[in-house]
Design a protein around this motif. Structure first.
Motif, short mmCIF file in Angstrom:
data_model
loop_
_atom_site.label_atom_id
_atom_site.label_comp_id
_atom_site.label_asym_id
_atom_site.label_seq_id
_atom_site.Cartn_x
_atom_site.Cartn_y
_atom_site.Cartn_z
N VAL A 36 0.84 -1.20 0.00
CA VAL A 36 0.00 0.00 0.00
C VAL A 36 0.88 1.25 0.00
CG1 VAL A 36 -1.65 1.35 1.37
CG2 VAL A 36 -2.01 -1.11 1.02
N ILE A 37 1.93 1.25 0.82
CA ILE A 37 2.81 2.42 0.87
C ILE A 37 3.48 2.66 -0.48
CG2 ILE A 37 4.98 3.29 1.85
CD1 ILE A 37 4.04 2.05 4.53
N LYS A 38 3.97 1.58 -1.09
CA LYS A 38 4.62 1.72 -2.41
C LYS A 38 3.61 2.19 -3.46
CE LYS A 38 8.18 -1.78 -1.58
NZ LYS A 38 7.86 -2.07 -0.18
N LEU A 39 2.39 1.66 -3.38
CA LEU A 39 1.36 2.04 -4.34
C LEU A 39 1.01 3.52 -4.22
CD1 LEU A 39 -0.48 0.79 -6.51
CD2 LEU A 39 -2.16 0.37 -4.71
N ALA A 61 9.39 -2.26 -9.34
CA ALA A 61 8.49 -1.65 -8.35
C ALA A 61 7.07 -2.19 -8.56
CB ALA A 61 8.52 -0.13 -8.47
N ALA A 62 6.63 -2.29 -9.81
CA ALA A 62 5.29 -2.80 -10.10
C ALA A 62 5.16 -4.27 -9.67
CB ALA A 62 4.97 -2.64 -11.58
N ILE A 63 6.18 -5.07 -9.96
CA ILE A 63 6.16 -6.48 -9.56
C ILE A 63 6.12 -6.60 -8.04
CG2 ILE A 63 7.54 -8.60 -9.50
CD1 ILE A 63 8.47 -7.84 -12.38
N THR A 64 6.92 -5.80 -7.36
CA THR A 64 6.95 -5.83 -5.90
C THR A 64 5.59 -5.48 -5.32
OG1 THR A 64 9.31 -5.30 -5.84
CG2 THR A 64 8.03 -4.79 -3.86
N ILE A 65 4.97 -4.44 -5.83
CA ILE A 65 3.64 -4.04 -5.34
C ILE A 65 2.64 -5.16 -5.58
CG2 ILE A 65 1.70 -2.46 -5.75
CD1 ILE A 65 3.91 -0.29 -6.33
N ALA A 66 2.66 -5.75 -6.75
CA ALA A 66 1.71 -6.83 -7.06
C ALA A 66 1.90 -8.01 -6.11
CB ALA A 66 1.89 -7.28 -8.51
#
Length: 140
Positions: A36-39, A61-66
């Motif tokens: 959530v913080i990264k998003l 970053a997108a992969i990590t968030i997912a």
């Protein structure tokens, strides 16, 4: 099959659906919060990946968030728990190798902290293996 070696009050807790959910929430909570913080701070998420040398950083970053959002969702809903636990376990192992490479550091406080962080991550990987193992026992 032998009876449980646990005292009765412990057996009540470990057989409780609420305790099973609370344990999974405790294991996944930091990942959900991180996602959530990264998003909500995309530039910060990309900067974090740049810091760790991941290229291209926006993709990572997108992969990590997912992974940090989907993995816990699968574990907490009891659907494809093995997949969510696998996602987070592999992610955590890779993070340990990337962010806590203590074996490349000279002795000192930074190496000490990285060593602790590495083995804490390995402990989390073990937790995800256990979640996947236990999920098939009609607990979710």
């Amino acid at each position: 099959m032998r009876g449980s070696a646990n005292p009765p009050f412990v057996e009540v807790i470990v057989q409780s659906r609420a305790a099973w959910f609370a344990a999974r929430l405790a294991l996944c909570g930091a990942y959900m919060l991180g996602g959530v913080i990264k998003l909500t701070d995309w530039p910060g998420a990309v900067a974090e990946q740049t810091h760790f040398g991941m290229t291209p950083p926006a993709l990572w970053a997108a992969i990590t968030i997912a992974v940090e959002l989907v993995g816990p969702l699968l574990i907490l809903t009891g659907r494809f728990v093995w997949l969510g636990a696998g996602m987070l376990g592999v992610f955590t192992a890779l993070a340990a190798l990337t962010a806590n490479a203590f074996w490349t550091m000279p002795p000192g406080p930074e190496r000490f902290a990285a060593t602790n962080g590495f083995f804490e991550h390995i402990g989390l990987v073990g937790g995800f293996v256990l979640v996947a193992m236990l999920a098939g026992r009609d607990r979710a």
